[in-house]
Design a protein around this motif. Structure first.
Motif, PDB file in Angstrom:
ATOM      1  N   ALA A  59       0.599  -1.122   0.022  1.00 16.44           N
ATOM      2  CA  ALA A  59       0.204  -0.063   0.140  1.00 16.44           C
ATOM      3  C   ALA A  59       0.937   0.902   0.021  1.00 16.44           C
ATOM      4  O   ALA A  59       1.818   1.033   0.517  1.00 16.44           O
ATOM      5  CB  ALA A  59      -0.834  -0.479   1.817  1.00 16.44           C
ATOM      6  N   ALA A  62      -2.755   3.717   3.693  1.00 22.20           N
ATOM      7  CA  ALA A  62      -4.308   3.374   3.957  1.00 22.20           C
ATOM      8  C   ALA A  62      -4.625   4.959   5.207  1.00 22.20           C
ATOM      9  O   ALA A  62      -5.672   4.545   4.990  1.00 22.20           O
ATOM     10  CB  ALA A  62      -4.207   1.993   5.130  1.00 22.20           C
ATOM     11  N   TRP A 117      -3.277   0.494  -1.690  1.00 22.23           N
ATOM     12  CA  TRP A 117      -4.139   1.228  -1.566  1.00 22.23           C
ATOM     13  C   TRP A 117      -4.061   2.914  -1.060  1.00 22.23           C
ATOM     14  O   TRP A 117      -2.374   2.912  -0.915  1.00 22.23           O
ATOM     15  CB  TRP A 117      -4.328   0.782   0.743  1.00 22.23           C
ATOM     16  CG  TRP A 117      -5.482   0.003   0.475  1.00 22.23           C
ATOM     17  CD1 TRP A 117      -5.280  -1.204   1.117  1.00 22.23           C
ATOM     18  CD2 TRP A 117      -6.720  -0.783  -0.212  1.00 22.23           C
ATOM     19  NE1 TRP A 117      -6.020  -2.234   1.176  1.00 22.23           N
ATOM     20  CE2 TRP A 117      -7.437  -1.428   0.157  1.00 22.23           C
ATOM     21  CE3 TRP A 117      -7.916   0.618  -1.218  1.00 22.23           C
ATOM     22  CZ2 TRP A 117      -8.433  -2.480  -0.682  1.00 22.23           C
ATOM     23  CZ3 TRP A 117      -9.178  -0.377  -1.429  1.00 22.23           C
ATOM     24  CH2 TRP A 117      -8.831  -1.801  -1.346  1.00 22.23           C
ATOM     25  N   ILE A 119      -6.166   5.888   0.033  1.00 28.71           N
ATOM     26  CA  ILE A 119      -7.158   6.037   0.712  1.00 28.71           C
ATOM     27  C   ILE A 119      -7.381   7.321   1.669  1.00 28.71           C
ATOM     28  O   ILE A 119      -6.344   7.481   2.561  1.00 28.71           O
ATOM     29  CB  ILE A 119      -8.138   5.355   0.498  1.00 28.71           C
ATOM     30  CG1 ILE A 119      -7.721   4.306   2.128  1.00 28.71           C
ATOM     31  CG2 ILE A 119      -8.256   3.783  -0.298  1.00 28.71           C
ATOM     32  CD1 ILE A 119      -7.871   2.797   2.251  1.00 28.71           C
ATOM     33  N   ARG A 139      -5.869   1.646  -5.349  1.00 32.00           N
ATOM     34  CA  ARG A 139      -7.133   2.253  -5.080  1.00 32.00           C
ATOM     35  C   ARG A 139      -7.293   3.612  -5.011  1.00 32.00           C
ATOM     36  O   ARG A 139      -6.495   3.490  -3.361  1.00 32.00           O
ATOM     37  CB  ARG A 139      -7.852   0.796  -4.302  1.00 32.00           C
ATOM     38  CG  ARG A 139      -7.682  -0.737  -5.218  1.00 32.00           C
ATOM     39  CD  ARG A 139      -8.930  -0.166  -6.567  1.00 32.00           C
ATOM     40  NE  ARG A 139      -8.937  -1.580  -7.258  1.00 32.00           N
ATOM     41  CZ  ARG A 139      -8.354  -2.531  -7.901  1.00 32.00           C
ATOM     42  NH1 ARG A 139      -6.744  -1.808  -8.345  1.00 32.00           N
ATOM     43  NH2 ARG A 139      -8.254  -3.468  -8.411  1.00 32.00           N
ATOM     44  N   GLU A 174     -14.491   3.115  -3.351  1.00 35.75           N
ATOM     45  CA  GLU A 174     -13.330   2.895  -4.065  1.00 35.75           C
ATOM     46  C   GLU A 174     -13.267   3.581  -5.555  1.00 35.75           C
ATOM     47  O   GLU A 174     -14.662   3.207  -6.812  1.00 35.75           O
ATOM     48  CB  GLU A 174     -12.997   1.608  -3.927  1.00 35.75           C
ATOM     49  CG  GLU A 174     -11.602   1.288  -4.314  1.00 35.75           C
ATOM     50  CD  GLU A 174     -11.958  -0.609  -4.412  1.00 35.75           C
ATOM     51  OE1 GLU A 174     -11.490  -1.236  -5.122  1.00 35.75           O
ATOM     52  OE2 GLU A 174     -12.315  -0.838  -2.520  1.00 35.75           O
ATOM     53  N   TYR A 276     -13.587  -1.624  -0.732  1.00 33.94           N
ATOM     54  CA  TYR A 276     -12.324  -1.497   0.098  1.00 33.94           C
ATOM     55  C   TYR A 276     -12.062  -2.619   1.167  1.00 33.94           C
ATOM     56  O   TYR A 276     -12.378  -3.697  -0.085  1.00 33.94           O
ATOM     57  CB  TYR A 276     -12.835  -0.199   0.828  1.00 33.94           C
ATOM     58  CG  TYR A 276     -12.732   0.941   0.749  1.00 33.94           C
ATOM     59  CD1 TYR A 276     -11.821   1.794   0.604  1.00 33.94           C
ATOM     60  CD2 TYR A 276     -13.617   2.117   0.551  1.00 33.94           C
ATOM     61  CE1 TYR A 276     -11.488   3.176  -0.676  1.00 33.94           C
ATOM     62  CE2 TYR A 276     -14.405   2.759   0.062  1.00 33.94           C
ATOM     63  CZ  TYR A 276     -12.356   3.452  -0.461  1.00 33.94           C
ATOM     64  OH  TYR A 276     -13.149   4.731  -1.420  1.00 33.94           O
TER      65      TYR A 276
END
Length: 282
Positions: A59, A62, A117, A119, A139, A174, A276
Protein backbone atom coordinates in the motif's frame (compact mmCIF):
# COMPACT_ATOMS: atom_id res chain seq x y z
CA UNK A 1 17.33 9.95 11.42
CA UNK A 2 13.78 9.61 10.08
CA UNK A 3 12.01 6.42 11.08
CA UNK A 4 9.12 6.46 8.64
CA UNK A 5 10.92 7.10 5.35
CA UNK A 6 14.30 6.90 3.67
CA UNK A 7 15.82 8.98 0.90
CA UNK A 8 17.81 8.24 -2.24
CA UNK A 9 19.38 10.65 -4.73
CA UNK A 10 20.54 9.96 -8.29
CA UNK A 11 20.53 11.81 -11.61
CA UNK A 12 18.91 14.93 -10.19
CA UNK A 13 16.04 13.00 -8.55
CA UNK A 14 15.50 12.79 -4.78
CA UNK A 15 13.36 9.78 -3.90
CA UNK A 16 11.42 9.90 -0.64
CA UNK A 17 10.38 6.34 0.18
CA UNK A 18 7.74 5.62 2.82
CA UNK A 19 9.09 2.56 4.62
CA UNK A 20 6.52 1.22 7.07
CA UNK A 21 4.99 -1.49 4.85
CA UNK A 22 3.72 -3.57 7.76
CA UNK A 23 1.59 -0.59 8.84
CA UNK A 24 0.50 0.16 5.26
CA UNK A 25 2.41 3.46 5.54
CA UNK A 26 -0.37 5.00 7.59
CA UNK A 27 -0.05 8.66 8.47
CA UNK A 28 1.14 9.45 11.97
CA UNK A 29 2.56 12.60 13.57
CA UNK A 30 6.03 11.11 13.15
CA UNK A 31 5.50 10.53 9.43
CA UNK A 32 4.17 14.08 9.13
CA UNK A 33 7.32 15.50 10.66
CA UNK A 34 9.74 13.21 8.79
CA UNK A 35 8.09 13.98 5.46
CA UNK A 36 8.03 17.73 6.04
CA UNK A 37 11.76 17.77 6.80
CA UNK A 38 12.59 15.53 3.83
CA UNK A 39 10.67 17.66 1.33
CA UNK A 40 12.24 20.86 2.64
CA UNK A 41 15.71 19.34 2.42
CA UNK A 42 15.16 18.12 -1.14
CA UNK A 43 13.73 21.45 -2.26
CA UNK A 44 16.75 23.29 -0.85
CA UNK A 45 19.36 20.96 -2.39
CA UNK A 46 20.72 22.47 -5.64
CA UNK A 47 21.61 18.99 -6.90
CA UNK A 48 17.94 17.95 -6.81
CA UNK A 49 15.73 18.90 -9.77
CA UNK A 50 12.72 16.63 -9.14
CA UNK A 51 11.24 15.04 -6.00
CA UNK A 52 9.79 11.51 -6.31
CA UNK A 53 7.55 10.16 -3.53
CA UNK A 54 6.99 6.40 -3.43
CA UNK A 55 6.35 3.69 -0.87
CA UNK A 56 7.40 0.20 0.09
CA UNK A 57 4.96 -2.64 0.49
CA UNK A 58 1.47 -3.44 -0.72
CA UNK A 59 0.00 0.00 0.00
CA UNK A 60 1.13 3.53 -0.71
CA UNK A 61 -0.85 4.76 2.31
CA UNK A 62 -4.02 3.46 3.91
CA UNK A 63 -4.70 6.91 5.35
CA UNK A 64 -4.36 8.11 8.91
CA UNK A 65 -3.29 5.71 11.64
CA UNK A 66 -6.77 5.98 13.03
CA UNK A 67 -6.23 3.80 16.07
CA UNK A 68 -4.44 6.76 17.63
CA UNK A 69 -6.83 9.30 16.10
CA UNK A 70 -10.00 7.68 17.41
CA UNK A 71 -8.35 7.23 20.80
CA UNK A 72 -7.46 10.91 20.85
CA UNK A 73 -11.05 11.90 20.10
CA UNK A 74 -12.37 9.46 22.69
CA UNK A 75 -10.26 11.21 25.35
CA UNK A 76 -12.16 14.43 24.60
CA UNK A 77 -15.18 12.88 26.31
CA UNK A 78 -13.41 12.65 29.68
CA UNK A 79 -15.21 14.71 32.38
CA UNK A 80 -12.14 16.85 32.97
CA UNK A 81 -11.80 17.81 29.31
CA UNK A 82 -13.12 20.96 27.71
CA UNK A 83 -15.71 20.68 24.95
CA UNK A 84 -14.43 20.30 21.41
CA UNK A 85 -12.51 23.36 20.28
CA UNK A 86 -12.92 23.85 16.51
CA UNK A 87 -10.04 26.34 16.35
CA UNK A 88 -7.66 24.02 18.19
CA UNK A 89 -8.77 21.16 15.92
CA UNK A 90 -8.13 23.28 12.83
CA UNK A 91 -4.67 24.20 14.05
CA UNK A 92 -3.85 20.55 14.74
CA UNK A 93 -5.07 19.34 11.35
CA UNK A 94 -3.28 22.21 9.64
CA UNK A 95 0.04 20.72 10.76
CA UNK A 96 -0.74 17.69 8.59
CA UNK A 97 -2.19 19.69 5.70
CA UNK A 98 0.80 22.03 5.63
CA UNK A 99 3.08 19.01 5.23
CA UNK A 100 1.06 17.64 2.31
CA UNK A 101 1.09 21.07 0.69
CA UNK A 102 4.87 21.04 0.67
CA UNK A 103 4.54 18.77 -2.38
CA UNK A 104 2.39 21.44 -4.03
CA UNK A 105 4.41 24.47 -2.95
CA UNK A 106 7.89 22.97 -3.34
CA UNK A 107 9.62 25.03 -5.99
CA UNK A 108 10.61 21.84 -7.83
CA UNK A 109 8.28 19.33 -9.52
CA UNK A 110 6.97 16.46 -7.41
CA UNK A 111 5.87 13.03 -8.64
CA UNK A 112 4.07 10.33 -6.65
CA UNK A 113 4.28 6.64 -7.58
CA UNK A 114 1.31 4.81 -6.06
CA UNK A 115 0.59 1.12 -5.57
CA UNK A 116 -2.14 -0.57 -3.58
CA UNK A 117 -4.32 1.41 -1.19
CA UNK A 118 -4.18 5.20 -1.33
CA UNK A 119 -7.27 6.23 0.56
CA UNK A 120 -8.56 8.78 3.05
CA UNK A 121 -5.68 10.90 4.32
CA UNK A 122 -3.44 9.15 1.79
CA UNK A 123 -5.31 11.00 -0.96
CA UNK A 124 -5.02 14.29 0.93
CA UNK A 125 -1.27 13.73 0.69
CA UNK A 126 -0.83 12.31 -2.79
CA UNK A 127 -3.14 14.71 -4.64
CA UNK A 128 -0.76 17.52 -3.69
CA UNK A 129 1.93 16.03 -5.94
CA UNK A 130 2.27 17.59 -9.39
CA UNK A 131 1.99 14.22 -11.16
CA UNK A 132 0.69 10.84 -10.01
CA UNK A 133 1.71 7.58 -11.67
CA UNK A 134 -0.38 4.63 -10.49
CA UNK A 135 0.24 0.91 -10.58
CA UNK A 136 -2.56 -1.33 -11.77
CA UNK A 137 -3.07 -2.46 -8.16
CA UNK A 138 -3.68 1.10 -6.94
CA UNK A 139 -7.02 1.91 -5.35
CA UNK A 140 -8.07 5.44 -4.47
CA UNK A 141 -11.02 6.85 -2.57
CA UNK A 142 -12.22 8.83 0.40
CA UNK A 143 -14.26 6.42 2.54
CA UNK A 144 -14.41 8.88 5.48
CA UNK A 145 -16.84 10.82 3.28
CA UNK A 146 -19.37 8.25 4.51
CA UNK A 147 -18.78 9.27 8.11
CA UNK A 148 -16.06 11.03 10.10
CA UNK A 149 -14.25 13.24 7.60
CA UNK A 150 -13.90 15.48 4.55
CA UNK A 151 -10.92 15.88 2.17
CA UNK A 152 -8.64 18.43 3.80
CA UNK A 153 -6.54 19.50 0.82
CA UNK A 154 -9.67 19.62 -1.37
CA UNK A 155 -7.87 19.02 -4.67
CA UNK A 156 -10.40 16.56 -6.10
CA UNK A 157 -12.48 19.06 -8.07
CA UNK A 158 -9.38 20.75 -9.49
CA UNK A 159 -8.13 17.42 -10.82
CA UNK A 160 -11.25 15.79 -12.24
CA UNK A 161 -14.03 18.35 -12.34
CA UNK A 162 -17.19 19.13 -10.41
CA UNK A 163 -19.58 16.28 -11.24
CA UNK A 164 -17.01 13.49 -11.02
CA UNK A 165 -15.83 14.82 -7.67
CA UNK A 166 -19.42 14.82 -6.40
CA UNK A 167 -19.95 11.32 -7.77
CA UNK A 168 -17.10 9.90 -5.68
CA UNK A 169 -17.35 12.06 -2.57
CA UNK A 170 -21.13 11.70 -2.25
CA UNK A 171 -20.62 7.91 -2.06
CA UNK A 172 -17.04 7.50 -0.82
CA UNK A 173 -16.71 4.80 -3.49
CA UNK A 174 -13.44 3.06 -4.25
CA UNK A 175 -11.74 4.12 -7.52
CA UNK A 176 -9.60 1.51 -9.29
CA UNK A 177 -6.40 2.76 -10.91
CA UNK A 178 -7.61 2.65 -14.51
CA UNK A 179 -10.81 4.49 -13.64
CA UNK A 180 -8.73 7.06 -11.75
CA UNK A 181 -6.67 7.71 -14.89
CA UNK A 182 -9.78 7.81 -17.07
CA UNK A 183 -11.41 10.53 -14.95
CA UNK A 184 -8.24 12.56 -14.51
CA UNK A 185 -7.48 11.87 -10.86
CA UNK A 186 -4.06 10.48 -11.82
CA UNK A 187 -1.80 10.86 -14.84
CA UNK A 188 -1.37 7.26 -15.99
CA UNK A 189 -1.39 3.58 -15.03
CA UNK A 190 1.45 1.09 -15.48
CA UNK A 191 1.98 -2.55 -14.45
CA UNK A 192 3.02 -2.97 -10.83
CA UNK A 193 6.35 -4.52 -11.68
CA UNK A 194 7.49 -1.44 -13.63
CA UNK A 195 6.01 1.29 -11.41
CA UNK A 196 9.27 2.29 -9.76
CA UNK A 197 11.36 2.19 -12.95
CA UNK A 198 8.71 4.03 -14.97
CA UNK A 199 8.20 6.80 -12.42
CA UNK A 200 11.95 7.14 -11.90
CA UNK A 201 12.56 7.37 -15.65
CA UNK A 202 9.91 10.11 -15.93
CA UNK A 203 11.49 12.00 -13.03
CA UNK A 204 14.95 11.72 -14.58
CA UNK A 205 13.65 12.91 -17.93
CA UNK A 206 12.18 15.99 -16.26
CA UNK A 207 15.42 16.49 -14.30
CA UNK A 208 17.26 17.13 -17.57
CA UNK A 209 15.71 20.61 -17.58
CA UNK A 210 17.41 23.42 -15.67
CA UNK A 211 15.94 23.94 -12.20
CA UNK A 212 15.04 27.52 -13.11
CA UNK A 213 12.90 26.30 -16.02
CA UNK A 214 11.14 23.71 -13.87
CA UNK A 215 10.43 26.26 -11.14
CA UNK A 216 8.95 28.77 -13.57
CA UNK A 217 6.81 26.17 -15.34
CA UNK A 218 5.45 24.83 -12.05
CA UNK A 219 4.59 28.30 -10.80
CA UNK A 220 2.90 29.13 -14.09
CA UNK A 221 0.68 26.05 -14.13
CA UNK A 222 -0.13 25.89 -10.42
CA UNK A 223 -1.18 29.52 -10.43
CA UNK A 224 -4.30 28.56 -12.38
CA UNK A 225 -5.51 26.47 -9.45
CA UNK A 226 -4.56 29.21 -6.98
CA UNK A 227 -6.65 31.68 -9.00
CA UNK A 228 -9.63 29.29 -8.74
CA UNK A 229 -9.73 29.61 -4.95
CA UNK A 230 -7.56 26.71 -3.81
CA UNK A 231 -6.65 28.39 -0.50
CA UNK A 232 -10.26 28.90 0.57
CA UNK A 233 -11.26 25.39 -0.60
CA UNK A 234 -8.65 23.66 1.52
CA UNK A 235 -9.40 25.87 4.52
CA UNK A 236 -13.04 24.82 4.33
CA UNK A 237 -12.06 21.18 3.78
CA UNK A 238 -9.80 21.18 6.84
CA UNK A 239 -12.39 22.92 9.02
CA UNK A 240 -15.21 20.63 7.88
CA UNK A 241 -13.04 17.58 8.55
CA UNK A 242 -13.05 18.53 12.22
CA UNK A 243 -16.78 19.24 12.17
CA UNK A 244 -17.47 15.84 10.54
CA UNK A 245 -15.55 14.08 13.30
CA UNK A 246 -17.75 15.77 15.91
CA UNK A 247 -21.24 15.33 14.47
CA UNK A 248 -23.53 12.84 16.20
CA UNK A 249 -22.60 10.26 13.57
CA UNK A 250 -18.92 11.03 14.09
CA UNK A 251 -19.19 10.49 17.85
CA UNK A 252 -21.19 7.29 17.26
CA UNK A 253 -18.42 6.02 14.97
CA UNK A 254 -15.75 6.67 17.63
CA UNK A 255 -17.81 4.94 20.33
CA UNK A 256 -18.30 1.95 18.04
CA UNK A 257 -14.56 1.85 17.33
CA UNK A 258 -13.90 1.85 21.08
CA UNK A 259 -16.34 -1.02 21.56
CA UNK A 260 -15.33 -3.34 18.71
CA UNK A 261 -12.04 -1.97 17.42
CA UNK A 262 -11.39 0.48 14.62
CA UNK A 263 -11.08 -2.11 11.87
CA UNK A 264 -14.43 -3.65 12.71
CA UNK A 265 -16.08 -0.21 12.84
CA UNK A 266 -14.67 0.56 9.38
CA UNK A 267 -15.86 -2.80 8.10
CA UNK A 268 -19.38 -2.06 9.32
CA UNK A 269 -19.23 1.35 7.62
CA UNK A 270 -18.13 -0.12 4.28
CA UNK A 271 -20.03 -3.43 4.20
CA UNK A 272 -23.19 -1.87 2.68
CA UNK A 273 -21.07 -0.52 -0.19
CA UNK A 274 -19.05 -3.71 -0.75
CA UNK A 275 -15.72 -2.02 -1.36
CA UNK A 276 -12.33 -1.37 0.30
CA UNK A 277 -11.85 -4.04 2.98
CA UNK A 278 -15.45 -5.15 2.52
CA UNK A 279 -14.98 -5.95 -1.17
CA UNK A 280 -15.95 -9.48 -2.07
CA UNK A 281 -12.93 -11.62 -2.90
CA UNK A 282 -12.90 -13.12 -6.39
Amino acid sequence: MPTTLRTETADGVRSLVLCRPAEYNTITPTLRDDLAAAIDEADADPAVHVILLRAEGRAFSAGYGLDWATAAQAREAAPTRRVWDSVADLRMMKTFVDTYLKLWYAAKPTIAAVQGWCIGGGTDLVLCADLIVAAESARFGYPPARVWGTPTTALWVYRMGLERTKRYLFTGDEIPARKAAEIGLVLEVVPDDVLETHATALARRMARLPVSQLVMLKLLTNQTVENMGFASSRLLGTLFDGVARHTQEGHDFVRRAEAVGFRQAVRERDDPFGDYGSRKKS
